[in-house]
Enzyme design. Structure first.
Site, PDB file in Angstrom:
ATOM      1  N   ASP A  81     -59.718  -7.443   5.179  1.00 27.02           N
ATOM      2  CA  ASP A  81     -58.619  -7.263   4.233  1.00 27.02           C
ATOM      3  C   ASP A  81     -58.422  -5.793   3.860  1.00 27.02           C
ATOM      4  O   ASP A  81     -59.379  -5.008   3.823  1.00 27.02           O
ATOM      5  CB  ASP A  81     -58.921  -8.097   2.985  1.00 27.02           C
ATOM      6  CG  ASP A  81     -57.731  -8.258   2.066  1.00 27.02           C
ATOM      7  OD1 ASP A  81     -56.598  -8.020   2.529  1.00 27.02           O
ATOM      8  OD2 ASP A  81     -57.938  -8.624   0.894  1.00 27.02           O
ATOM      9  N   GLU A 195     -51.683  -9.461   9.373  1.00 32.32           N
ATOM     10  CA  GLU A 195     -50.940  -9.625   8.130  1.00 32.32           C
ATOM     11  C   GLU A 195     -50.595  -8.238   7.609  1.00 32.32           C
ATOM     12  O   GLU A 195     -51.391  -7.301   7.759  1.00 32.32           O
ATOM     13  CB  GLU A 195     -51.776 -10.380   7.096  1.00 32.32           C
ATOM     14  CG  GLU A 195     -51.137 -10.431   5.708  1.00 32.32           C
ATOM     15  CD  GLU A 195     -51.867 -11.361   4.755  1.00 32.32           C
ATOM     16  OE1 GLU A 195     -51.821 -12.579   5.018  1.00 32.32           O
ATOM     17  OE2 GLU A 195     -52.470 -10.875   3.785  1.00 32.32           O
TER      18      GLU A 195
END
Length: 418
Positions: A81, A195
């Protein structure tokens, strides 16, 4: 079929479980088994790894250990992330992560929402001169063209809206293109998913800006499985949504429509922990085109175990967190203030669990200070807080799994009510 390694999950609706201590897996998996979501069971940001002094291999191994212990037999993902550099990508790809969240927030120009026309023109000229666009005729792709998203919903760029979108996001999009190249390079022949996150910015992502972002990613050959816009309202850490619920629903419907038309890709909800009031609407509106990301809420549930089994240790953690708050809050957007924390210190509550784990200001105090607690804090005995917390959780593993299953299960069940 073996599921000992993470894999890509595609467009199936998914839920990310952050685990800052490496012991939350059994509780996460117990909650996941009762839902229809695919699970990102290994998830941690570069920032969290630094603050908890964990490596990507340690994060991945904790997930694998839980999966084996729980005999979990479904595909699962691993999310590296908030990646910002090639070093971040290599560091996590080498450990086997296959879902990569690009964070281009440093390249977003929030001031573009309000600057005057000369400043906008200057900003666009700088983008062209700097090679962010491939020539001065770039705007012809957009100006005056109505783009139909679905029946009854179309968007048109006029010069001002286009220039504001470009100045705000064009460099961020170019950075995403560069990062996607690093991801492909370091993933070698393994499948991967990307993402893009622009949620940690000052101002909401308008529907026109979302469309511009999606079109520019597509033009640059960047395929995303999910995108996290900055939604209207407030998505503060560890507490429920703040804002107009009807306006949020109406806005989300249009973001989802854009994702369907431009991808399809999933809408990703970051800072997704504890947003209980909007979960049913999110689940209903997004359907399978949904990814929800949680992290800090599992750390808070670990502290719930501590306060029930060793209240004196918990009180020491609270006192230490209060002393660290002013420094640690800097990188977070939260409501709790120094004055609130001073009030906790001056007037200690009678019910620590209620005030610090069920009420907003207490939850945010503990949320933003987790890094200091887990890397520097010490109990009165001299033992590091992290060691004491880990010992406590290992001695109360069933309770730890139980509180996590209940809390994360509430997240998942409300999302599925939609």
């Amino acid at each position: 079929m073996s599921f000992s390694n993470p894999t890509i999950l595609g467009l199936k609706k998914s839920f990310g479980f952050g685990d800052r201590l490496g012991l939350a897996g059994p509780g996460h998996i117990a909650a996941l088994k009762k839902s229809s979501f695919a699970g990102i069971i290994s998830q941690q940001s570069i920032r969290e790894m630094a603050r908890t002094q964990r490596t990507p291999d340690e994060v991945m191994n904790a997930a694998r250990t839980a999966i084996e212990a729980c005999k979990y037999d479904q595909p699962w993902g691993a999310d590296a992330d908030h990646l910002k550099t090639e070093e971040d990508v290599k560091y996590t790809a080498d450990a086997g992560f296959c879902f990569f969240t690009i964070d281009p927030s440093e390249f977003v120009v929030n001031e573009a929402d309000s600057v005057d026309e000369p400043a906008l023109n200057e900003g666009v000229a700088a983008l062209v001169n700097g090679g962010v666009f491939d020539g001065p005729d770039w705007e012809e792709r957009y100006l005056g063209k109505e783009i139909e998203i679905n029946d009854g919903f179309a968007l048109t760029f006029d010069k001002e809206s286009l220039y504001r979108a470009a100045v705000k996001y064009a460099r961020a999009i170019a950075h995403c293109e560069e990062m996607s190249g690093y991801i492909a390079k370091h993933s070698a022949d393994r499948p991967f998913e990307i993402e893009v996150s622009v949620d940690e910015t000052d101002s909401p992502t308008s529907h026109l800006e979302h469309l511009f972002f999606a079109l520019e990613l597509k033009r640059r050959g960047v395929t995303v499985v999910s995108l996290a816009p900055r939604f209207i309202g407030e998505f503060e850490k560890g507490i429920d949504y703040k804002g107009d619920l009807e306006a949020f629903d109406a806005s989300l419907e249009k973001h989802v429509a854009i994702a369907k038309a431009m991808g399809p890709y999933k809408i990703s909800v970051h800072s997704g922990s504890d947003k209980f009031s909007i979960y049913p609407a999110i689940g209903r509106i997004c359907g399978d085109l949904l990814h929800v990301k949680t992290a800090g809420t599992s750390y808070l549930e670990a502290l719930r175990v501590v306060t029930r089994t060793n209240p004196d240790l918990f009180k020491e953690i609270v006192a230490y967190s209060a002393g660290r708050f002013t420094t640690d809050k800097v990188s977070y957007h939260i409501s709790v203030t120094d004055a609130d924390v001073e009030g906790f210190v001056a007037n200690p509550p009678s019910d620590y669990e209620k005030v610090f784990l069920d009420e907003d200001h207490g939850r945010q105090l503990l949320h933003v200070t987790f890094g200091s607690v887990l890397t520097m804090g010490k109990a009165a005995s001299g033992q590091l807080f992290k060691e004491a917390i880990m010992e406590n959780l290992e001695a109360n593993a069933d309770l730890h799994a139980e509180v996590l299953e209940k809390h994360l299960g509430k997240h998942l069940s409300l999302l599925e009510q939609g």
